[in-house]
Design an enzyme around this catalytic site. Structure first.
Site, PDB file in Angstrom:
ATOM      1  N   THR A 168      10.435  76.356  14.221  1.00 39.11           N
ATOM      2  CA  THR A 168      11.448  76.016  13.219  1.00 39.11           C
ATOM      3  C   THR A 168      10.880  76.625  11.964  1.00 39.11           C
ATOM      4  O   THR A 168       9.668  76.790  11.860  1.00 39.11           O
ATOM      5  CB  THR A 168      11.511  74.477  13.046  1.00 39.11           C
ATOM      6  OG1 THR A 168      12.065  73.898  14.230  1.00 39.11           O
ATOM      7  CG2 THR A 168      12.332  74.044  11.849  1.00 39.11           C
ATOM      8  N   GLY A 198      17.777  67.817  16.699  1.00 39.69           N
ATOM      9  CA  GLY A 198      16.419  67.392  16.399  1.00 39.69           C
ATOM     10  C   GLY A 198      16.355  66.842  14.983  1.00 39.69           C
ATOM     11  O   GLY A 198      17.352  66.336  14.437  1.00 39.69           O
TER      12      GLY A 198
HETATM   13  N1  ASP Z   1      11.546  70.210  15.141  1.00 42.55           N
HETATM   14  C1  ASP Z   1      12.351  71.103  15.939  1.00 42.55           C
HETATM   15  C2  ASP Z   1      13.283  70.303  16.783  1.00 42.55           C
HETATM   16  O1  ASP Z   1      12.883  69.259  17.270  1.00 42.55           O
HETATM   17  C3  ASP Z   1      11.590  72.013  16.820  1.00 42.55           C
HETATM   18  C4  ASP Z   1      10.275  72.499  16.311  1.00 42.55           C
HETATM   19  O2  ASP Z   1      10.027  72.477  15.125  1.00 42.55           O
HETATM   20  O3  ASP Z   1       9.456  72.919  17.127  1.00 42.55           O
HETATM   21  O4  ASP Z   1      14.383  70.755  17.009  1.00 42.55           O
END
Ligand code: ASP
Length: 313
Positions: A168, A198
């Site tokens: 992200t 998310g």
């Molecule tokens: N936080 C993001 C999500 O859960 C994914 C990530 O940052 O790896 O969609």
């Protein structure tokens, strides 16, 4: 003035600094920088080229927050638009709402004149094909041959692949007027259940900014940040008098209660205090974050401070 980002934001940081240097706003800086990451086909965790959901569809989440007014905009499970961060900003500026999802978000993007395009690159599609069949035990492969539609809930547990799940982009900026803005954009958890959101599009979970205290943005296991309102916690702990590092450590420690396996919990955050001091923190040793001020010619990439969620309080 400063811009702070997750390591994959390095492709956008110079553009953000140029905007701040020219007297532009923190909001413009974080949006412009995020767009560059969203357009990068080699980043499989954000925007164009992002890994798809279980059905092979790229679904994007993004949010933007203005720390001057506490106004925010967000989109979740948006399909067919490369720049969810700009759609999120339009939500903030054009609607009496904060969050649009799925068909409503796509409808709004079209209404605002954004161009619809295919976001699934061949490289991402190939990893998706291998990821699903490779993750399934031999006796379950016929789930794919039979068509996966009736098996999504079972598949979502089995194919969850930490190697491909993570990523992200976060950007936090403070401009010459002292205003803070925060942007987060993601294609979310690879091979996620369709419609899954998310932390990234949820104000307070993956993104929060308040000029009076600071800002925080998260990457990692979004479900944990959702359960603990992590980004808002970092800002709130500062409001309650904690220093920046202590506020971040406490917000991270809060996650331990929300998982039975704290040794496997993956959470990363970047944050600033109201004076623009940056910090990066993680549960996974070796991760970095990046920051830059307009006086600098190149960004600094630093290790994040590590928090051990298994340690007793
Ligand atoms: N936080 C993001 C999500 O859960 C994914 C990530 O940052 O790896 O969609």
């Amino acid at each position: 003035m400063i811009i702070v980002t997750s390591a994959n934001g390095i492709v956008g940081i110079q553009a953000a600094v140029a905007i701040l240097r020219d007297g532009g706003t923190a909001l413009d800086a974080v949006e412009a920088a995020t767009r560059l990451v969203e357009a990068n086909p080699d980043d499989h965790t954000v925007g164009y080229g992002g890994y798809p959901n279980l059905l092979g569809e790229v679904e994007l989440d993004a949010s933007i927050m203005d720390g001057r007014t506490l106004h925010a905009g967000a989109v979740g499970a948006l399909k067919g638009y490369k720049h969810p961060i700009s759609v999120a900003r339009k939500v903030m500026e054009e609607l009496p709402h904060v969050l649009l999802t799925a068909e409503g978000a796509a409808r709004f993007a079209a209404e605002m004149g954004f161009e619809q395009e295919n976001l699934l690159t061949e490289a991402a599609a190939e990893v998706y094909r291998q990821g699903l069949s490779g993750a399934l035990p031999a006796d379950k492969r016929d789930w794919l041959n039979d068509g996966i539609a009736g098996n999504l809930a079972r598949l979502a547990r089995i194919t969850a692949d930490p190697e491909h799940a993570a990523g992200t982009v976060n950007f936090i900026a403070q401009d010459s007027a002292g205003n803070i803005a925060c942007a987060v954009s993601t294609s979310g958890w690879a091979w996620k259940y369709p419609g899954r959101l998310g932390d990234s599009p949820i104000i307070g979970a993956g993104n929060y900014a308040d000029n009076r205290y600071g800002a925080c943005a998260c990457t990692g296991w979004g479900e944990l940040a959702l359960r603990c309102s992590t980004a808002h916690s970092v800002v709130l702990y500062q409001r309650l008098g904690f220093g920046l590092e202590q506020a971040c450590r406490q917000a991270m420690r809060d996650l331990a209660a929300a998982t039975d396996a704290p040794e496997h919990a993956i959470m990363n955050l970047v944050a600033i205090n109201r004076d623009g001091r940056p910090i990066g923190m993680t549960t996974v040793p070796g991760r970095t974050f990046v920051w830059m001020t307009p006086e600098m010619t190149t960004p600094v990439e630093e290790p994040r401070l590590v928090v051990d969620l298994t340690a007793k309080e």
